[in-house]
Design a protein around this motif. Structure first.
Motif, PDB file in Angstrom:
ATOM      1  N   UNK A 118     -18.510  68.768  23.124  1.00 39.86           N
ATOM      2  CA  UNK A 118     -18.890  68.094  21.879  1.00 39.86           C
ATOM      3  C   UNK A 118     -17.797  68.254  20.832  1.00 39.86           C
ATOM      4  N   UNK A 119     -17.211  69.447  20.756  1.00 43.95           N
ATOM      5  CA  UNK A 119     -16.113  69.674  19.812  1.00 43.95           C
ATOM      6  C   UNK A 119     -14.926  68.772  20.140  1.00 43.95           C
ATOM      7  N   UNK A 120     -14.628  68.628  21.435  1.00 42.49           N
ATOM      8  CA  UNK A 120     -13.525  67.754  21.848  1.00 42.49           C
ATOM      9  C   UNK A 120     -13.807  66.301  21.486  1.00 42.49           C
ATOM     10  N   UNK A 121     -15.058  65.870  21.673  1.00 41.41           N
ATOM     11  CA  UNK A 121     -15.429  64.495  21.340  1.00 41.41           C
ATOM     12  C   UNK A 121     -15.288  64.244  19.833  1.00 41.41           C
ATOM     13  N   UNK A 122     -15.707  65.179  19.012  1.00 42.66           N
ATOM     14  CA  UNK A 122     -15.613  65.002  17.570  1.00 42.66           C
ATOM     15  C   UNK A 122     -14.172  65.136  17.080  1.00 42.66           C
ATOM     16  N   UNK A 124     -11.495  63.955  18.670  1.00 38.66           N
ATOM     17  CA  UNK A 124     -10.733  62.740  18.962  1.00 38.66           C
ATOM     18  C   UNK A 124     -10.885  61.733  17.825  1.00 38.66           C
ATOM     19  N   UNK A 125      -9.857  60.931  17.613  1.00 39.90           N
ATOM     20  CA  UNK A 125      -9.846  59.959  16.526  1.00 39.90           C
ATOM     21  C   UNK A 125     -10.383  58.599  16.958  1.00 39.90           C
ATOM     22  N   UNK A 126     -10.459  58.378  18.257  1.00 40.42           N
ATOM     23  CA  UNK A 126     -10.951  57.115  18.778  1.00 40.42           C
ATOM     24  C   UNK A 126     -11.611  57.361  20.118  1.00 40.42           C
ATOM     25  N   UNK A 127     -12.212  56.335  20.678  1.00 37.00           N
ATOM     26  CA  UNK A 127     -12.879  56.478  21.972  1.00 37.00           C
ATOM     27  C   UNK A 127     -11.892  56.920  23.040  1.00 37.00           C
ATOM     28  N   UNK A 128     -12.227  58.013  23.723  1.00 39.41           N
ATOM     29  CA  UNK A 128     -11.452  58.522  24.843  1.00 39.41           C
ATOM     30  C   UNK A 128     -12.373  58.573  26.050  1.00 39.41           C
ATOM     31  N   UNK A 129     -12.081  57.778  27.066  1.00 38.65           N
ATOM     32  CA  UNK A 129     -12.993  57.615  28.205  1.00 38.65           C
ATOM     33  C   UNK A 129     -13.278  58.944  28.898  1.00 38.65           C
ATOM     34  N   UNK A 130     -12.240  59.740  29.137  1.00 37.49           N
ATOM     35  CA  UNK A 130     -12.433  60.999  29.861  1.00 37.49           C
ATOM     36  C   UNK A 130     -13.327  61.944  29.061  1.00 37.49           C
ATOM     37  N   UNK A 131     -13.012  62.117  27.769  1.00 39.97           N
ATOM     38  CA  UNK A 131     -13.782  63.036  26.932  1.00 39.97           C
ATOM     39  C   UNK A 131     -15.222  62.556  26.801  1.00 39.97           C
ATOM     40  N   UNK A 132     -15.415  61.258  26.590  1.00 37.45           N
ATOM     41  CA  UNK A 132     -16.761  60.716  26.411  1.00 37.45           C
ATOM     42  C   UNK A 132     -17.611  60.904  27.660  1.00 37.45           C
ATOM     43  N   UNK A 134     -17.089  62.848  30.284  1.00 37.90           N
ATOM     44  CA  UNK A 134     -17.262  64.266  30.593  1.00 37.90           C
ATOM     45  C   UNK A 134     -18.438  64.824  29.804  1.00 37.90           C
ATOM     46  N   UNK A 135     -18.513  64.470  28.522  1.00 39.80           N
ATOM     47  CA  UNK A 135     -19.603  64.958  27.687  1.00 39.80           C
ATOM     48  C   UNK A 135     -20.938  64.384  28.144  1.00 39.80           C
TER      49      UNK A 135
END
Length: 287
Positions: A118-122, A124-132, A134-135
């Motif tokens: 969740x910290x990684x998702x917040x 990021x400055x824009x949509x990141x497929x891997x981070x999204x 994964x979460x």
């Protein structure tokens, strides 16, 4: 649902919040057929991975079911006894070392991973497929574990949890709409909206777990029929949305809830033991 976003393309500008000093790029992917395919597969992976951790990795010390509680239909029988309100404590004999991390330890580990994701998702400055995605997988595991802990640990029936989670989800949606005047999934471009979004996502997984287990195990429907049932309902929602003026946001969240039991039923169908209605492929393969 390729065109899910077309009806609401102009919604982003209309939903621009007055409170936002910094407007970010949209933080979530567009809702297309690929989105739903990945969503179902990520749920399947999350279900299999959590079962694999809980039952196959390492060892844990905890209560052991007696022989009277074992059997080909033990899982379904446990849910039926809870639905009927009968006492399940007699099925527990004593504590012993067992394979797997166990449900509580799996929950603690995945909660820690969830916080990091969740910290990684917040961050990021824009949509990141891997981070999204994964979460999403991690949230699917955490939501499942929360419901399973309440059901297995406290003995709360799945039908009660389904109602409770539904009320909580409606409350979150109410607070979200009160603050933002929209529930659109096309305008997740502020931190506050994203916080509401992920809170709702977590609850949909918890609700989907309780409702899915109630149907497939509590009512004895089985995994194969569960896949057919939930897949059929999702198809019906799509047809209603496509050929009527039903609100697309409502259809999105209904489908999002139902993809959880669909993906979980698919994972259990593929990986579960044959004597429990699965194909016996194993959670090590499907995770």
């Amino acid at each position: 649902m390729i065109q899910f976003h077309l009806r609401h393309q102009n919604q982003v500008d209309k939903d621009h919040p007055d409170h936002a000093h910094i407007v970010l790029k949209n933080r979530v992917p567009e809702v297309t057929v690929v989105f739903w395919i990945i969503k179902v597969l990520s749920t399947t992976t999350g279900e299999s991975f959590s079962d694999w951790l809980a039952t196959s990795i390492g060892q844990h010390y905890g209560p052991v079911e007696s022989d009277d509680a074992a059997g080909d239909d033990a899982a379904a029988g446990d849910d039926k006894r809870r639905l009927e309100g009968t006492d399940d404590d007699a099925a527990i004999s004593e504590n012993a070392w067992q394979p797997g991390l166990g449900l509580p330890n799996t929950t603690y580990i995945m909660l820690a991973v969830f916080v990091v994701g969740l910290a990684a998702q917040f961050y990021t400055k824009r949509y990141n497929a891997f981070v999204y995605w994964f979460l999403v997988v991690v949230v699917s595991v955490v939501g499942t574990c929360i419901t399973d802990n309440i059901h297995d640990g406290l003995g709360v029936p799945n039908w009660i949890m389904s109602i409770v989670w539904f009320v909580i989800l409606v409350t979150v949606f109410g607070a979200w709409y009160y603050k933002e005047r929209t529930l659109s999934f096309h305008s997740i471009f502020t931190r506050r909206r994203e916080a509401f979004y992920w809170c709702a996502i977590l609850i949909t997984f918890a609700l989907g777990t309780a409702f899915g287990d109630l149907i497939t195990e509590g009512f004895g429907l089985g995994y194969g029929k569960g896949v057919a049932l939930f897949g059929g309902i999702i198809l019906a929602v799509f047809l209603v949305w496509n050929f009527s003026q039903v609100n697309g946001v409502l259809c999105f969240w209904i489908t999002y809830i139902l993809t959880r039991p669909l993906g979980a039923s698919l994972g259990d169908l593929l990986a579960g033991p044959k004597d429990e209605g699965g194909l016996g492929i194993g959670y090590e393969i499907t995770r």
